[in-house]
Design a protein around this motif. Structure first.
Motif, PDB file in Angstrom:
ATOM      1  N   ARG A  21       0.805  -1.216   0.000  1.00  0.00           N
ATOM      2  CA  ARG A  21       0.000   0.000   0.000  1.00  0.00           C
ATOM      3  C   ARG A  21       0.843   1.274   0.000  1.00  0.00           C
ATOM      4  N   LYS A  22       1.995   1.287   0.652  1.00  0.00           N
ATOM      5  CA  LYS A  22       2.784   2.509   0.803  1.00  0.00           C
ATOM      6  C   LYS A  22       4.062   2.567  -0.024  1.00  0.00           C
ATOM      7  N   SER A  23       4.574   1.429  -0.488  1.00  0.00           N
ATOM      8  CA  SER A  23       5.861   1.442  -1.179  1.00  0.00           C
ATOM      9  C   SER A  23       5.975   0.234  -2.109  1.00  0.00           C
ATOM     10  N   TRP A  24       7.124   0.143  -2.752  1.00  0.00           N
ATOM     11  CA  TRP A  24       7.452  -0.996  -3.591  1.00  0.00           C
ATOM     12  C   TRP A  24       8.900  -1.374  -3.318  1.00  0.00           C
ATOM     13  N   SER A  25       9.274  -2.599  -3.659  1.00  0.00           N
ATOM     14  CA  SER A  25      10.653  -3.031  -3.476  1.00  0.00           C
ATOM     15  C   SER A  25      11.031  -4.020  -4.563  1.00  0.00           C
ATOM     16  N   LEU A  26      12.323  -4.160  -4.758  1.00  0.00           N
ATOM     17  CA  LEU A  26      12.876  -5.068  -5.748  1.00  0.00           C
ATOM     18  C   LEU A  26      13.788  -6.042  -5.018  1.00  0.00           C
ATOM     19  N   THR A  27      13.530  -7.339  -5.188  1.00  0.00           N
ATOM     20  CA  THR A  27      14.309  -8.373  -4.515  1.00  0.00           C
ATOM     21  C   THR A  27      15.055  -9.189  -5.550  1.00  0.00           C
ATOM     22  N   THR A  28      16.367  -9.403  -5.325  1.00  0.00           N
ATOM     23  CA  THR A  28      17.178 -10.231  -6.209  1.00  0.00           C
ATOM     24  C   THR A  28      17.800 -11.347  -5.393  1.00  0.00           C
ATOM     25  N   GLY A  29      18.081 -12.446  -6.050  1.00  0.00           N
ATOM     26  CA  GLY A  29      18.665 -13.592  -5.370  1.00  0.00           C
ATOM     27  C   GLY A  29      17.592 -14.590  -5.001  1.00  0.00           C
ATOM     28  N   HIS A  38      15.834  -3.896  -2.135  1.00  0.00           N
ATOM     29  CA  HIS A  38      15.950  -2.444  -2.176  1.00  0.00           C
ATOM     30  C   HIS A  38      14.540  -1.879  -2.234  1.00  0.00           C
ATOM     31  N   SER A  39      14.172  -1.071  -1.246  1.00  0.00           N
ATOM     32  CA  SER A  39      12.827  -0.533  -1.138  1.00  0.00           C
ATOM     33  C   SER A  39      12.769   0.912  -1.611  1.00  0.00           C
ATOM     34  N   SER A  40      11.592   1.343  -2.034  1.00  0.00           N
ATOM     35  CA  SER A  40      11.412   2.728  -2.466  1.00  0.00           C
ATOM     36  C   SER A  40      11.522   3.703  -1.296  1.00  0.00           C
ATOM     37  N   THR A  41      11.434   3.207  -0.073  1.00  0.00           N
ATOM     38  CA  THR A  41      11.574   4.067   1.105  1.00  0.00           C
ATOM     39  C   THR A  41      13.035   4.244   1.505  1.00  0.00           C
ATOM     40  N   GLY A  42      13.960   3.568   0.822  1.00  0.00           N
ATOM     41  CA  GLY A  42      15.375   3.708   1.112  1.00  0.00           C
ATOM     42  C   GLY A  42      15.959   2.580   1.937  1.00  0.00           C
ATOM     43  N   ARG A  43      15.145   1.663   2.385  1.00  0.00           N
ATOM     44  CA  ARG A  43      15.630   0.546   3.189  1.00  0.00           C
ATOM     45  C   ARG A  43      16.275  -0.496   2.291  1.00  0.00           C
ATOM     46  N   ARG A  44      17.449  -0.977   2.715  1.00  0.00           N
ATOM     47  CA  ARG A  44      18.146  -2.040   2.007  1.00  0.00           C
ATOM     48  C   ARG A  44      18.342  -3.203   2.952  1.00  0.00           C
ATOM     49  N   THR A  45      17.930  -4.393   2.550  1.00  0.00           N
ATOM     50  CA  THR A  45      18.017  -5.566   3.412  1.00  0.00           C
ATOM     51  C   THR A  45      18.754  -6.679   2.689  1.00  0.00           C
ATOM     52  N   THR A  59      19.776  -5.099   7.953  1.00  0.00           N
ATOM     53  CA  THR A  59      18.982  -4.029   7.354  1.00  0.00           C
ATOM     54  C   THR A  59      19.678  -2.691   7.559  1.00  0.00           C
ATOM     55  N   THR A  60      19.736  -1.904   6.497  1.00  0.00           N
ATOM     56  CA  THR A  60      20.247  -0.540   6.597  1.00  0.00           C
ATOM     57  C   THR A  60      19.214   0.393   5.983  1.00  0.00           C
ATOM     58  N   SER A  61      19.119   1.581   6.506  1.00  0.00           N
ATOM     59  CA  SER A  61      18.188   2.570   5.977  1.00  0.00           C
ATOM     60  C   SER A  61      18.965   3.772   5.490  1.00  0.00           C
ATOM     61  N   ALA A  62      18.643   4.203   4.275  1.00  0.00           N
ATOM     62  CA  ALA A  62      19.310   5.363   3.701  1.00  0.00           C
ATOM     63  C   ALA A  62      18.609   6.654   4.103  1.00  0.00           C
ATOM     64  N   GLY A  63      17.380   6.548   4.566  1.00  0.00           N
ATOM     65  CA  GLY A  63      16.657   7.731   5.007  1.00  0.00           C
ATOM     66  C   GLY A  63      16.234   8.652   3.885  1.00  0.00           C
ATOM     67  N   LYS A  64      15.810   8.102   2.748  1.00  0.00           N
ATOM     68  CA  LYS A  64      15.370   8.916   1.636  1.00  0.00           C
ATOM     69  C   LYS A  64      14.131   9.724   1.976  1.00  0.00           C
ATOM     70  N   ARG A  65      13.194   9.111   2.663  1.00  0.00           N
ATOM     71  CA  ARG A  65      11.939   9.770   2.986  1.00  0.00           C
ATOM     72  C   ARG A  65      11.812   9.967   4.482  1.00  0.00           C
ATOM     73  N   PRO A  66      11.223  11.067   4.911  1.00  0.00           N
ATOM     74  CA  PRO A  66      10.995  11.241   6.359  1.00  0.00           C
ATOM     75  C   PRO A  66       9.890  10.310   6.819  1.00  0.00           C
ATOM     76  N   LYS A  67       9.941   9.916   8.099  1.00  0.00           N
ATOM     77  CA  LYS A  67       8.929   9.049   8.656  1.00  0.00           C
ATOM     78  C   LYS A  67       7.609   9.788   8.786  1.00  0.00           C
ATOM     79  N   ARG A  68       6.532   9.076   8.507  1.00  0.00           N
ATOM     80  CA  ARG A  68       5.201   9.663   8.662  1.00  0.00           C
ATOM     81  C   ARG A  68       4.747   9.481  10.084  1.00  0.00           C
ATOM     82  N   ARG A  69       4.107  10.483  10.621  1.00  0.00           N
ATOM     83  CA  ARG A  69       3.602  10.382  12.000  1.00  0.00           C
ATOM     84  C   ARG A  69       2.114  10.275  12.008  1.00  0.00           C
TER      85      ARG A  69
END
Length: 69
Positions: A21-29, A38-45, A59-69
């Motif tokens: 509902r909120k994002s998309w991601s691409l998984t390889t392997g 690799h997620s559209s929110t900047g998270r890499r796992t 898991t690492t986060s690049a912090g592309k988008r601010p967190k929603r409150r």
């Protein structure tokens, strides 16, 4: 009970596009080796299934988008 939406498409062998509902991601392997997501929110796992009831995930986060409150 909240409504959820999640869909996964196999693009190529070993490559998946995951949409929710909120994002998309691409998984390889996949089977027998590490998976990278690799997620559209900047998270890499990076994750890997180990024999038995074990698994490994980093898991690492690049912090592309601010967190929603």
């Amino acid at each position: 009970m909240p409504l959820t939406f999640r869909k996964s498409f196999r693009i190529l062998p070993g490559v998946r596009l995951n949409i929710n509902r909120k994002s998309w991601s691409l998984t390889t392997g996949g089977r027998g080796g590490p998976r990278r997501t690799h997620s559209s929110t900047g998270r890499r796992t990076t994750s890997m299934d180990l024999p038995g009831p074990f698994g490994w995930r980093r898991t690492t986060s690049a912090g592309k988008r601010p967190k929603r409150r």
